[in-house]
Scaffold this active site. Structure first.
Site, PDB file in Angstrom:
ATOM      1  CE1 TYR A 110      -4.121   1.726   0.376  1.00  0.00           C
ATOM      2  CE2 TYR A 110      -3.499   2.306   2.371  1.00  0.00           C
ATOM      3  CZ  TYR A 110      -4.226   2.502   1.534  1.00  0.00           C
ATOM      4  OH  TYR A 110      -5.403   3.262   1.787  1.00  0.00           O
ATOM      5  NE  ARG A 163      -6.481  12.162  -5.427  1.00  0.00           N
ATOM      6  CZ  ARG A 163      -6.904  11.626  -4.499  1.00  0.00           C
ATOM      7  NH1 ARG A 163      -8.317  11.996  -3.972  1.00  0.00           N
ATOM      8  NH2 ARG A 163      -6.523  10.360  -4.098  1.00  0.00           N
ATOM      9  CE  LYS A 181      -7.212   3.090  -1.470  1.00  0.00           C
ATOM     10  NZ  LYS A 181      -7.249   3.809  -0.210  1.00  0.00           N
ATOM     11  CD  GLU A 253      -9.471   4.503  -3.517  1.00  0.00           C
ATOM     12  OE1 GLU A 253     -10.334   4.140  -2.807  1.00  0.00           O
ATOM     13  OE2 GLU A 253      -8.862   5.736  -2.899  1.00  0.00           O
ATOM     14  CG  ASP A 254      -6.637   7.700  -5.496  1.00  0.00           C
ATOM     15  OD1 ASP A 254      -7.379   7.617  -4.582  1.00  0.00           O
ATOM     16  OD2 ASP A 254      -5.610   7.211  -5.594  1.00  0.00           O
ATOM     17  CG  ASP A 276     -11.227   4.517   0.024  1.00  0.00           C
ATOM     18  OD1 ASP A 276     -11.644   4.729   1.181  1.00  0.00           O
ATOM     19  OD2 ASP A 276     -10.083   4.493  -0.270  1.00  0.00           O
ATOM     20  CG  ASP A 277     -10.038   9.095  -2.519  1.00  0.00           C
ATOM     21  OD1 ASP A 277      -9.059   8.452  -2.114  1.00  0.00           O
ATOM     22  OD2 ASP A 277     -10.515   8.567  -3.932  1.00  0.00           O
ATOM     23  CG  ASN A 418      -1.890   9.067   1.685  1.00  0.00           C
ATOM     24  OD1 ASN A 418      -1.028   9.120   2.736  1.00  0.00           O
ATOM     25  ND2 ASN A 418      -3.144   8.809   1.613  1.00  0.00           N
ATOM     26  CG  ASN A 462      -4.321   5.068   4.493  1.00  0.00           C
ATOM     27  OD1 ASN A 462      -5.299   4.557   3.807  1.00  0.00           O
ATOM     28  ND2 ASN A 462      -3.493   5.708   3.690  1.00  0.00           N
TER      29      ASN A 462
HETATM   30  O1  LIG Z   1      -4.622   5.153  -0.743  1.00  0.00           O
HETATM   31  C1  LIG Z   1      -4.241   6.001   0.314  1.00  0.00           C
HETATM   32  O2  LIG Z   1      -3.427   5.670   0.941  1.00  0.00           O
HETATM   33  C2  LIG Z   1      -5.306   6.612   0.722  1.00  0.00           C
HETATM   34  C3  LIG Z   1      -6.263   7.212  -0.329  1.00  0.00           C
HETATM   35  O3  LIG Z   1      -7.348   7.060  -0.653  1.00  0.00           O
HETATM   36  C4  LIG Z   1      -5.724   8.292  -1.124  1.00  0.00           C
HETATM   37  O4  LIG Z   1      -4.554   8.736  -0.855  1.00  0.00           O
HETATM   38  O5  LIG Z   1      -6.225   8.549  -2.146  1.00  0.00           O
HETATM   39 MG   LIG Z   2      -7.692   7.152  -2.644  1.00  0.00          MG
END
Ligand SMILES: O=C([O-])CC(=O)C(=O)O
Ligand SMILES: [Mg+2]
Length: 565
Positions: A110, A163, A181, A253-254, A276-277, A418, A462
């Site tokens: 991770y 992102r 993830k 995610e992202d 998640d974000d 991060n 996190n």
């Molecule tokens: O992935 C990770 O460490 C936490 C997260 O969702 C991010 O920073 O986008």
């Molecule tokens: Mg993320």
């Protein structure tokens, strides 16, 4: 044909592969491999029952040295393994002996390593993982889903790579994130690997470096936007529901801000979706703050919050804090929001900027004169809690931390961005510049730090604490929609797991070593809320939800194989 082969090899004839060629050593070309031409088509057929060599290379079924003599005989494995026959326990012991040579595994699977892996994904790419859906597959997304070998999917993590962590647009190479993830879904939350589907939607990238990189694995074009983007996403969302039904969880995610909020709002009412974000990060940070109150004193409503960064994480956390404050005090959320201030790249978010603000920032525009930067905002607002969610590293300067520490006995400082390179400050900086008074947590891990003879252990704020248990709770209750109260339930369950022993070390999160138990508790609390809200479809409700969650968690145990008939 010959000239084509030569061209493919850069004009140099490495080997004469014309059909006339004879292979040396008397080895017969039984499969026609040596004389295959473009005109001579072959069928890529495979065995349907894994046995022999292919069985050893199939991670779902391979047991390595733990295959019994009988199984080896029965499944064409004789000679393909060395003679020793060992137990699963011994294999585990060997593996763990090797793994324990690393201090911790989480930072490898991770953050921060996964970030670096995404940046280099093209040049290290060997075997594909996950499902790629690109603009080229428009109109065929359902067929693409059907190519995935597993049928009963419970959790999908999807990104469009725009992102990735705080690293920006990594296009198709963002695949490392859904893969990482979902590894945590299994390891930390006990969702079986075959029920996890990592997806990357490739609509291009605006990363010039990647567009020029000869090893880039994605579409070599700039990002599609507007209707073209929305149409592909919509086709994907519809195909998922059609193929897997109503109860599959889709974790966004992202995604970049400009799509993340829109997608969550658009599909929140028709699908089981979770960002998640925005939501996972909010839940983990709220848990840390609630736990920290034991160390810094007061109730949630007694505190004043200042954020650097007003994107998904910043506004998501702010909203969940305001919601929890409102529940505790019975004061409307419009009022509790006023305790929370956000700074973006243009300075403090204030009323006079409201017209030009993106919609997700508008609720945070309070009455105040303009303030142009974070230091000014710290001085003007005098926060008790400082949160970094900017995606920009080293923005909590010495002066900023010293200022926060000048009016707080124990300032709570959370540097959430991060990977480590994007963290707003390091653990060492937070402890040193606050003379050992800060309560500090960060998104990516930092080693314990000794200051004035005392060892400080930074917590890892996190979303990995939340999403595996949260998703498990949704899956085991058969929930069909996500509700904010479930995020509060997850948060509450996590905060409750912090022990006095943890507090004594300045920790506001329990150690990851207990994560399976933590995830079971989170899952149970989330499932309980799903039943309470009437969105659970797994009926009747199990009486003991913690026990039930634990019983649903996957453990990789070898099974015995039936003999050849
Ligand atoms: O992935 C990770 O460490 C936490 C997260 O969702 C991010 O920073 O986008
Ligand atoms: Mg993320």
């Amino acid at each position: 044909m010959e000239s084509t082969l030569k061209e493919m090899r850069g004009g140099e004839s490495v080997l004469d592969l014309s059909p006339k060629a004879t292979v040396g050593g008397g080895v017969e070309d039984v499969y026609g491999e040596d004389c295959a031409t473009e005109e001579q088509l072959v069928t890529p057929w495979t065995y349907s029952v894994a046995s022999g060599y292919s069985l050893l290379r199939d991670p779902h079924h391979n047991k390595g040295l733990a295959f019994t003599e009988k199984e080896r005989d029965s499944h064409y494995l004789l000679g393909l393994l060395p003679p020793a026959v060992v137990t699963q326990q011994l294999q585990e012991k060997k593996l763990m002996d090797n793994l324990r040579k690393y201090q911790e595994l989480l930072p490898i699977v991770y953050t921060p390593t996964v970030g670096e892996a995404c940046q280099k994904y093209g040049s290290i790419f060997r075997r594909p993982q996950g499902l790629y859906i690109s603009l080229k597959e428009k109109g065929k997304v359902l067929d693409v889903l059907k190519n995935w070998p597993e049928r009963s999917i419970q959790v999908i993590v999807v990104t469009d790579g725009e992102r990735i962590l705080g690293l920006g647009d990594l296009g198709c190479q963002g695949m490392g994130i859904p893969v990482g993830k979902l590894s945590l879904y299994t390891a930390l939350g006990g969702v079986r690997p075959s029920a996890c589907l990592p997806v990357t939607i490739d609509v291009g990238t605006n990363n010039e470096q990647l567009l020029k990189d000869e090893f880039y694995i994605g579409l070599r074009q700039r990002r599609a936007t507007g209707q073209e983007y929305a149409d592909l996403l919509h086709e994907f969302m519809s195909a998922v529901k059609q193929n897997y039904g109503e109860k599959v969880l889709i974790q966004f995610e992202d995604f970049a801000n400009h799509n993340a909020f829109t997608l969550l709002a658009k599909y929140g009412t028709t699908h089981l979706v979770f960002n998640d974000d925005i939501q996972g990060t909010a839940s983990v940070v709220l848990a840390g703050i609630v736990a920290a109150l034991k160390l810094i004193g007061g109730t949630l409503a007694d505190h004043k919050f200042l954020f650097l960064g007003a994107g998904e994480a910043g506004t998501g956390i702010a909203e969940l804090i305001a919601l929890e404050m409102s529940k505790q005090t019975k004061i409307p959320v419009e009022e509790t929001r006023k305790k929370i201030w956000l700074v973006d790249s243009k300075g403090l978010i204030v009323n006079s900027r409201k017209e030009s603000l993106q919609h997700f920032k508008k609720p945070w525009a309070h009455d105040h004169e303009p303030v142009k930067d974070l230091l000014g905002a710290v001085k003007a607002i005098k926060p008790t809690v400082l949160i970094g969610s900017s995606g920009v590293g080293r923005t909590f300067t010495k002066e900023i931390i010293e200022t926060v520490a000048s009016f707080n006995e124990k300032p709570l400082i959370m540097a959430l961005s991060n990977p480590t390179s994007q963290s707003e400050c390091t653990a060492e900086e937070a402890y040193t510049w606050s003379q050992g008074r800060a309560i500090f947590a960060s998104g990516s891990p930092f080693d314990p730090f000794e200051y004035n003879g005392k060892v400080f252990v930074p917590g890892q704020a996190n979303n990995a604490y939340i999403f595996p248990g949260f998703g498990l709770g949704l899956v085991i209750s058969g929930a069909i929609r996500v509700h904010d109260d479930m995020l509060l339930a997850a948060s509450e369950a996590l905060a409750k797991q912090v022990s006095d022993e943890n507090y004594n070390k300045g920790l506001i999160y329990p150690p990851f070593s207990n994560i399976r138990k933590i995830s079971a508790n989170i899952a149970a609390n989330v499932a309980a809320k799903a039943y309470e809200l009437g969105v659970a479809t797994h009926l009747p409700r199990p009486a003991n939800l913690v026990k039930y969650a634990e019983s649903c968690m996957y453990s990789p145990v070898y099974r015995s194989y039936r003999s050849r008939l």
